[in-house]
Design a protein around this motif. Sequence first.
Motif, PDB file in Angstrom:
ATOM      1  N   ILE A 118       0.834  -1.200   0.000  1.00 62.05           N
ATOM      2  CA  ILE A 118       0.000   0.000   0.000  1.00 62.05           C
ATOM      3  C   ILE A 118       0.872   1.253   0.000  1.00 62.05           C
ATOM      4  N   VAL A 119       1.896   1.248   0.833  1.00 62.56           N
ATOM      5  CA  VAL A 119       2.800   2.409   0.889  1.00 62.56           C
ATOM      6  C   VAL A 119       3.372   2.700  -0.499  1.00 62.56           C
ATOM      7  N   ASP A 120       3.679   1.666  -1.241  1.00 62.53           N
ATOM      8  CA  ASP A 120       4.273   1.839  -2.569  1.00 62.53           C
ATOM      9  C   ASP A 120       3.358   2.531  -3.571  1.00 62.53           C
ATOM     10  N   VAL A 154      -0.198  12.014   1.176  1.00 59.83           N
ATOM     11  CA  VAL A 154       0.122  11.218   2.358  1.00 59.83           C
ATOM     12  C   VAL A 154      -1.062  10.325   2.692  1.00 59.83           C
ATOM     13  N   ALA A 155      -0.779   9.257   3.417  1.00 60.71           N
ATOM     14  CA  ALA A 155      -1.807   8.368   3.954  1.00 60.71           C
ATOM     15  C   ALA A 155      -1.563   8.281   5.454  1.00 60.71           C
ATOM     16  N   THR A 156      -2.565   7.838   6.185  1.00 59.83           N
ATOM     17  CA  THR A 156      -2.413   7.679   7.628  1.00 59.83           C
ATOM     18  C   THR A 156      -2.206   6.204   7.974  1.00 59.83           C
ATOM     19  N   ALA A 198      -4.131   0.544   7.677  1.00 63.04           N
ATOM     20  CA  ALA A 198      -4.659  -0.602   8.421  1.00 63.04           C
ATOM     21  C   ALA A 198      -6.029  -1.017   7.880  1.00 63.04           C
ATOM     22  N   LYS A 199      -6.888  -0.066   7.589  1.00 61.58           N
ATOM     23  CA  LYS A 199      -8.209  -0.377   7.044  1.00 61.58           C
ATOM     24  C   LYS A 199      -8.105  -1.014   5.671  1.00 61.58           C
ATOM     25  N   HIS A 251      -6.691   9.522  -1.217  1.00 57.03           N
ATOM     26  CA  HIS A 251      -7.977   8.841  -1.053  1.00 57.03           C
ATOM     27  C   HIS A 251      -8.100   7.679  -2.021  1.00 57.03           C
ATOM     28  N   GLY A 252      -6.986   7.037  -2.318  1.00 55.06           N
ATOM     29  CA  GLY A 252      -6.987   5.910  -3.249  1.00 55.06           C
ATOM     30  C   GLY A 252      -7.629   4.674  -2.675  1.00 55.06           C
ATOM     31  N   ILE A 253      -7.671   3.652  -3.463  1.00 56.86           N
ATOM     32  CA  ILE A 253      -8.249   2.339  -3.168  1.00 56.86           C
ATOM     33  C   ILE A 253      -9.604   2.468  -2.523  1.00 56.86           C
TER      34      ILE A 253
END
Length: 102
Positions: free
Chosen positions: A15-17, A24-26, A31-32, A100-102
Amino acid sequence: MTKIDEQFMQSVLNIVDIIPLGRVATYGQIAKIIGRPRNARLVGKALGKSGGYGKHPCHRVVTATGRLVPGWFDQRPMLMAEKVPFKDENHVDIKRCQWHGI
């Protein structure tokens, strides 16, 4: 405490990739996405151990309030280089730059 296993680590890094440049993501968001909504802290621990897994844009992961990792002095300059907006020295403007992907 839940153990960080290889499958969990790979799920987090996958996911980070895909977090885009300038976003940015949290920890909670990741985790979700991986189906472990109660393991935001474990995501953070996994990212702290990610150095042995190659190069990943872990600098793009922040807390739900946009706070940077305390003591990681390279995170802010890396995000600034990607034109991520900041609210103050230690917080990105999460409302303007959250992915806000995926």
